[in-house]
Enzyme design. Sequence first.
Site, PDB file in Angstrom:
ATOM      1  N   ASP A 186       0.882  -1.185   0.000  1.00 27.70           N
ATOM      2  CA  ASP A 186       0.000   0.000   0.000  1.00 27.70           C
ATOM      3  C   ASP A 186       0.905   1.216   0.000  1.00 27.70           C
ATOM      4  O   ASP A 186       2.130   1.090   0.170  1.00 27.70           O
ATOM      5  CB  ASP A 186      -0.926   0.010   1.235  1.00 27.70           C
ATOM      6  N   HIS A 263      -3.549   2.882  -4.617  1.00 30.03           N
ATOM      7  CA  HIS A 263      -2.853   2.621  -3.348  1.00 30.03           C
ATOM      8  C   HIS A 263      -1.416   2.150  -3.619  1.00 30.03           C
ATOM      9  O   HIS A 263      -0.922   1.239  -2.955  1.00 30.03           O
ATOM     10  CB  HIS A 263      -3.604   1.566  -2.527  1.00 30.03           C
ATOM     11  N   ASP A 318      -9.331  -1.086  -5.166  1.00 30.90           N
ATOM     12  CA  ASP A 318     -10.160  -0.070  -4.511  1.00 30.90           C
ATOM     13  C   ASP A 318      -9.607   1.343  -4.703  1.00 30.90           C
ATOM     14  O   ASP A 318      -8.409   1.538  -4.890  1.00 30.90           O
ATOM     15  CB  ASP A 318     -10.281  -0.365  -2.999  1.00 30.90           C
ATOM     16  N   GLU A 319     -10.541   2.282  -4.620  1.00 25.75           N
ATOM     17  CA  GLU A 319     -10.269   3.706  -4.423  1.00 25.75           C
ATOM     18  C   GLU A 319      -9.288   4.316  -5.429  1.00 25.75           C
ATOM     19  O   GLU A 319      -8.447   5.125  -5.049  1.00 25.75           O
ATOM     20  CB  GLU A 319      -9.762   3.939  -2.995  1.00 25.75           C
ATOM     21  N   TRP A 385     -16.930  -4.123   0.527  1.00 22.10           N
ATOM     22  CA  TRP A 385     -16.543  -3.354   1.720  1.00 22.10           C
ATOM     23  C   TRP A 385     -17.295  -2.038   1.858  1.00 22.10           C
ATOM     24  O   TRP A 385     -17.492  -1.531   2.946  1.00 22.10           O
ATOM     25  CB  TRP A 385     -15.033  -3.088   1.713  1.00 22.10           C
ATOM     26  N   TRP A 460      -7.471  -2.245   9.369  1.00 19.34           N
ATOM     27  CA  TRP A 460      -6.554  -1.272   8.764  1.00 19.34           C
ATOM     28  C   TRP A 460      -5.803  -0.583   9.886  1.00 19.34           C
ATOM     29  O   TRP A 460      -6.363  -0.359  10.972  1.00 19.34           O
ATOM     30  CB  TRP A 460      -7.343  -0.255   7.929  1.00 19.34           C
ATOM     31  N   GLU A 462      -3.834   2.503   9.978  1.00 22.10           N
ATOM     32  CA  GLU A 462      -3.342   3.885   9.968  1.00 22.10           C
ATOM     33  C   GLU A 462      -3.113   4.406  11.392  1.00 22.10           C
ATOM     34  O   GLU A 462      -2.127   5.088  11.665  1.00 22.10           O
ATOM     35  CB  GLU A 462      -4.353   4.814   9.269  1.00 22.10           C
TER      36      GLU A 462
HETATM   37  C1  ACM Z   1     -10.762  -0.407   1.631  1.00 19.91           C
HETATM   38  O1  ACM Z   1     -11.103  -0.278   2.815  1.00 19.91           O
HETATM   39  N1  ACM Z   1     -10.265   0.619   0.963  1.00 19.91           N
HETATM   40  C2  ACM Z   1     -10.894  -1.666   0.935  1.00 19.91           C
END
Ligand code: ACM
Length: 744
Positions: A186, A263, A318-319, A385, A460, A462
Amino acid sequence: MKLRTLLTASSLCCIPFFISAQNNFDLVPKPVEMHLNQGFYKIPETVNLYIDKDFKDSSFLLKEYPSIKTIHETSKKKASVRILKKALDSSKEGAYELKISSNGIEIAAQDKAGILNGIFTFIQLGYLQKDSSQLLYSEIKDAPRFGYRGLHLDTSRHYFPLNFLKKYIDLMAIYKLNNFHWHFTDGAGWRLEIKKYPELTQKAAWRTHALWKDWWNNGRQYVEQGTPNASGGFYTQDEAKELVKYAAERGINIIPEIEMPAHSEEVIAVYPELSCSGIPYSQSEFCIGNPKTFEFLKNVLDEVLEIFPSQYIHIGGDEADKSHWKTCPKDQALMKKEGLKSVDELQSYAILQMDKYLQSKGRKLVGWDEILDGGLTPGATVMSWRGEQGGITAANSGHDVIMTPGEFLYLDGYQTDPRTQPESIGGYLPIEKVYSYDPVSKDLKDDKKKHILGAQANLWTEYVPTTEHVEYMAYPRVLALAEVDWTEPEHKNYQDFHKRLQSQYALLQKLNVNYYRPSYNVAAKVDFNPTAKTDTVELTTEQNNKQGIHYTLDGSEPTAKSPVYTQPIQFTQSGTLKAAYFLDQFKVGPTLEQRIDIHKAIGKKVIYNQKWIGYEAQKELTLTNGIFGGVSYHDKQWQGFTRPMDVVVDFERPETISTVAMNFMQITGPGVYMPGEMRVFVSDDNKNFREVGVVKNDVSPSVSQLTFKRFELNLPQPVKARYLKVTTTNPGRGYLFTDEIIVY
Ligand code: ACM
C-alpha cells in the site's frame, strides 16, 4: 444417577450449576450441538495418541493443550486421544465431532479442516478451565455455516514482526477463522521481498516517520533502508513462506494482496516510469496504458504465487483516482485501441488482464467491490466493503462474494465511546453490532445465496501502530466475527454470547492478548414515544452485572446508596438522569449525565432554507422528532450540513419561547467541526425575522477528539412567535452535525 443434558446452540442456559462450577463450556464459536454428561476424564500429561494416517501432521498441535506435555503416537485404537477419519452426520467441510468419555478424547472428521476444528475446540476447552487437567464427559457435534471465515491485517500502514503474525494466526485458529488476508502492499510501505524488484524493499518499505499519521502529515517520503530515520520493515520470502506453512498447519489459508491499480504510491516512488507522469510521488495509480505496468505486476505475481499456494489472490482494485488516465496519452491510446468508453472500463480492462493471468496459473482473482465499476471480469470474486450492495449485485449475477462491509466489520473503528479511546480513523462499531451482522442479505435471490462464501473483518492500521494496539482493536470483536461466520442465524443470541464472552476474557488473559476490556461506562438509550410524549431511558453497560448501575434523578452525583437500576425509566417531562457503575460500593466509572428534553418543538414542521448534505438522518423529521443522536454521526439521528445551517420551525400558532438549544459535535479527523455561532430569530410570517440572540462557539478547532457542545440561548424575556429560525456559520468548512432543535 446419570445426568445427561442436551445443549443445542439455543439452550446453553441449562448447564447444571455443579457442572458449570467445575468445568466451563463457554466455547466461541458455539458448537451446533453439545451434550454434557456426568463425570470427568483426567487428561494425562503424556498422552497416547492414535491418529489416522491422513491427519498425522496435525498431531503436534495437541501440545497446545495447556496441560499436555508429551505425545506418544501408537497404533492402538484404545489410546487416550484418538483422531479418526470417518463419515459424520454433517457432510459439510470442516464438520467434526468431539467426544470426551471414560475412554478418553475422541475427535472425528471426514476432512483435515474438520480435524483441525475439533482439535482447536479441545484446546479452547483446555484454556477455558481453571484446571485443564480434567474435562467433563461430553459430546460435541459441530459444523460451520460458511466455508470462508476471514480476518485481515494491514501490515503496510505499520509493519508488525513475523512472530506477532504467528500469534495473530494462533488466535484465529482458536476461533476457527480459516483465511488470513494479508495486506502488505500500500502507499505507506511495500512489505514483501520481490527478488526482481529490490528497490521495493530497499526503499519503498522504509519511510521518514514511524507513525503513519506523522508520515502522512509530513511529506510522505520514503528513505533508503539504513538511513538514520528509516522506519518500517518487510518480510523476506523465506519469512512469508514460514508464515504460510505455520498457518496451513493450523488450517488457515493466507490470501496475499497486491494492490493495483491504486494505493501504489510506494511503487511509483521507486519505479516512477510506471505512472502516467513518470514523476515519483505524483500519483497513487499505475498507468494502465503503459505495458511496463503489466510486465511489473505479472513479474511480482509470479514471485507471489511461488510463495502463496492460496487459490485466491487479492489484487486490491479499490479507491482509484482515475483522473490521471483521462489526460494521459498512453491511457487514452489504449482506450481507443480497446474500444473502452470510460476510465471505469479502463480499470476493468486492467483487472481483466490480472484475472486472465491468475486463471492461466490456476488461481482465482479477488478484488474490492470497485472492480464492479466498469464491468466485472468473469472469474472475479468480490470483497464487498463499501456496504453490502456490491456483494449483492455480484452474487445476484453469479459471482462469489466475501462480505466485509465497513459498517459491521471494520475493526479500525471505535468499539466504545470515542471520548475514552485512543484515536482511531473514525466509525463506531461496538461488539454487539459486529455480532448482529448476517452476511446473507435479504436482498439476495434465493438461488444466489450460495455465492456468499462468508464474512471477513478488516483491520486497517493507519492509527494502529503497535502489536498491542492491533490486539486491542481486534479483540474481543473477532469473537463476534467468529460466530457471524460459524453460527446459523437461528442459533445466534447476543445475551448468550455476552455471557460466554465473560469466560473468554479469562482465556484471552491466559494467552496474553491485550484485548479491549469492557468499560465501566454507563450508556443511555432514549426512546421517545410521540403519541404519549414520554421518554423511556434504558441504561446499558458493557459489564455483565447489570446490578452495578446506580442512578439519580435530582441532578445529584450518584453514590452506592442511590437506587440500583433494574428497569427502563420513564419520563413524562424533561429532567436529568445521572448514572454510574459501582463495584463493591466504589464508583469505578465516569458519571453519565443524560438530559431528557421533552420540549415544545417536538412534532413541529421544519423548513430547510439550507438542506442537509449526505447525512439525511430522518430527513425533515430529524430536528423535531424528540430523539437525540448518540456518539456516532452514522446513527441516523445526526443530520449533516456542509454549508452554514438555516432552518425554520413552524409552530402553526404563536408560541412562547424562552430557551432555544441545539447540540453539535466536533471530531476533526473526518472533518466535523462546531459552528462558529448559532443565531436565533423569530417571525410571525416567515418573511420578516427579528434576531433575539446569538451563542458563540468556545471549542477550539484544534480539539481533535470527539466533543459535544450544547449551544443554548436563554432569552432574558420570553417572546411569542409562530416561526423560529436558527442559523449557524460554518467556519471549519467541514461537516456540521446536529440532532434536534430544543425549544422551551
Ligand atoms: C478499503 O477499505 N479501501 C478496501
